[in-house]
Structures are given as C-alpha cells and as structure tokens.
Design a protein around this motif. Structure first.
Motif, PDB file in Angstrom:
ATOM      1  N   PHE A   1      -3.421 -19.844 -24.032  1.00 54.64           N
ATOM      2  CA  PHE A   1      -4.062 -19.598 -22.758  1.00 54.64           C
ATOM      3  C   PHE A   1      -5.503 -20.297 -22.628  1.00 54.64           C
ATOM      4  CE2 PHE A   1      -1.351 -16.064 -24.056  1.00 54.64           C
ATOM      5  CZ  PHE A   1      -0.587 -15.683 -22.861  1.00 54.64           C
TER       6      PHE A   1
ATOM      7  N   SER B   1      -1.269  -9.167 -17.484  1.00 50.26           N
ATOM      8  CA  SER B   1      -1.118  -9.246 -19.006  1.00 50.26           C
ATOM      9  C   SER B   1      -0.478  -8.015 -19.391  1.00 50.26           C
ATOM     10  CB  SER B   1      -2.622  -9.520 -19.379  1.00 50.26           C
ATOM     11  OG  SER B   1      -3.225 -10.671 -19.170  1.00 50.26           O
TER      12      SER B   1
ATOM     13  N   SER C   1      -5.735 -14.374 -28.165  1.00 48.98           N
ATOM     14  CA  SER C   1      -6.284 -15.049 -27.142  1.00 48.98           C
ATOM     15  C   SER C   1      -7.729 -14.613 -27.091  1.00 48.98           C
ATOM     16  CB  SER C   1      -5.627 -14.560 -25.714  1.00 48.98           C
ATOM     17  OG  SER C   1      -4.306 -15.028 -25.650  1.00 48.98           O
TER      18      SER C   1
END
Length: 295
Positions: A22, A97, A259
């Motif tokens: 990401f 998400s 992430s």
C-alpha cells in the motif's frame, strides 16, 4: 516440539509483503502512474518471471480446468483490482478497508457451501475477534464512517470477487501445480486488464510515465511485480493447498497492521494505542481461528 505452525509461514510471509504494497503503490501512483498502468505492469512482470521459472506451462486446452484458471485469474486479478480501485474513487479508504476485511469470512462461507470446510465455533469466534482488531487499526480511535452506497457496494463486490477466487482455487485438480496455476493466472490477468488500460482516458502514455520516474519508483515497481505479485501469489496458492482457503485468508487480517507499521517507518505516522490493541486482537483471533489445525 510442535512444528505444525510452520505450514502457516508462507501465508505469514505473503501478508507481510502485501502489507507493505500500500505504501509503495501510493508512492508510485503519486509519481504520475495511473492505477491500471501499475496493475498491468505488475501482472506483466510477474508473468515474464514465472515463464522463466516455470518454462513448461500446463497444456492449454478447452476444458473445465482451463475455464477454472480463467475465472481464478479474473476474480482474483483484473476484476478484483478494478472493483477495489473503483470503490476507492467513490467512497472513503476507511470504508473500503473495513469492507475488504470481511474477505476471510465470505471465503469461509463459500468453502462451507461447497463442503470443503466445516464451520466451527472457534473459527467464528476467532474471525470476529480478528475483525474487531482490524476495526481498531483502521479507525485508529476516530470513528468516521461516511456511507457511500454505490462505492460501498462496489467494495463489497470486490470481496465477493476475491472469495470466488479463493473457492475456485480449492477445487483445482491436483495434477496442476501451484507454479502452473500462478503462471496461467497472470497470463489471463494481463490479457483481461489490457482493455481497461486502453480505455483509461486519464492515463498518460506508458513511455511518458515511466521515463519521468525516479530509481526508487522503478525499484518499487519491480518489487510489486516480482515479489508482491509473482512470488507472493505462488506462496499464497501453495498455502491454500497446505492449510485451506479459509485459514490462509485469515492472515489478510494482518494487512492493516503491516500497513500501519510501514506508514510509521516511511511517512512517520504515529503508532497509537488503538493500533497496538488492534494488533493484539488480530493475533488472538488468528490463534483461536486456526487452533483446530494444530490438534
């Protein structure tokens, strides 16, 4: 000493790699590369690398096996990425998400319907705890969820798309190796993403885009294509055969954690108490959900 946990190592490695994508993808996209250009280059690099590693592909013929390979590539490749990027354009990243975090649950339901997996109380409990951990990491103490019906619906379709990929992968014939399946997946993925690239009016020419990139972006693109796509999807498919689709997909709950850590390293984002709490919940959920495999 019990070494059964080692069979989960491939899924863990891939989760760590995918969690870093990401940050790297964001850097490349901000440099001027369009989403579909990046997807196409990732797929093409992965396919070329797999052709070198696996020079003898599964014999292409019109059959149920070939149709499964095409549907696997479509649902887990070009269609999934198209839906995910479309959702991000219409709704918030937090919504996407959180919706995408339900992939393990829907994949498990698909396996249960096909009879390739039995539902257990531990699996349900572990999945819900891990999902709660994902929510902690995603919201990070600030509950802001603005509903966008169309964007949220498209994000949900991306979940269904990946779930279809997961279920189809579990019923592939054993004579087809993981390398052959992965190679064919990127072949069909490259072909099916090409029309989207050609009709992407917002994208500059590939030559103009890539000549303006810095070396860091080029190295990042190679990492996304060779490591995060080719090598990782092969390991992911290998994990499917070792521990099953549902247990492999459970490791996707780790992506928000990786992430967050990557963002803290590269963008100096703060690691809050919510991220720590979410991390603990995710690991507890994974241990409970996968505990039946260690009996």
């Amino acid at each position: 000493m019990n070494y059964k946990f080692l069979k989960y190592i491939p899924a863990l490695i891939v989760s760590i790699i995918w969690g870093t994508t990401f940050v790297i993808s964001k850097s490349i996209l901000e440099a001027g590369v369009s989403p579909f250009q990046l997807i196409f280059c990732r797929f093409l690099m992965a396919y070329i690398a797999l052709c070198i590693i696996c020079p003898k592909p599964y014999k292409m013929e019109f059959s149920k096996t070939e149709l499964k390979m095409f549907l696997i590539a479509l649902s887990g490749g070009s269609l999934y990425f198209f839906l995910e990027y479309s959702a991000l354009r219409l709704t918030g990243a937090t919504n996407v998400s959180l919706i995408c975090a339900t992939v393990p649950i829907f994949s498990a339901l698909g396996c249960i319907i096909l009879g390739t997996m039995k539902l257990t109380k531990k699996f349900v409990l572990g999945s819900l705890i891990a999902l709660a951990g994902v929510a902690c990491v995603v919201f990070n103490g600030v509950f802001v969820l603005k509903l966008s019906p169309l964007g949220d619906f498209i994000a949900f379709l991306s979940v269904i798309s990946w779930s279809i990929y997961s279920v189809l992968l579990t019923i592939m014939p054993k004579e087809v190796t993981e390398l052959q399946t992965t190679r064919r997946l990127f072949f069909y993925g490259t072909i099916t993403i090409l029309p989207l690239l050609l009709f992407d009016n917002d994208a500059p020419s590939l030559a103009k885009t890539w000549e303006n990139l810095e070396w860091a972006h080029i190295v990042g693109a190679l990492y996304l294509g060779l490591i995060a796509s080719g090598a990782s999807l092969w390991l992911w498919n290998l994990s499917f055969n070792k521990v099953g689709a549902a247990n492999t997909n459970n490791f996707l709950y780790l992506l928000p954690i990786i992430s967050a850590v990557a963002a803290a390293i590269f963008f100096t984002n703060e690691i809050t108490i919510w991220v720590v709490a979410g991390t603990l919940l995710i690991f507890i959920g994974l241990i409970i959900a996968n505990n039946k495999q260690n009996k």
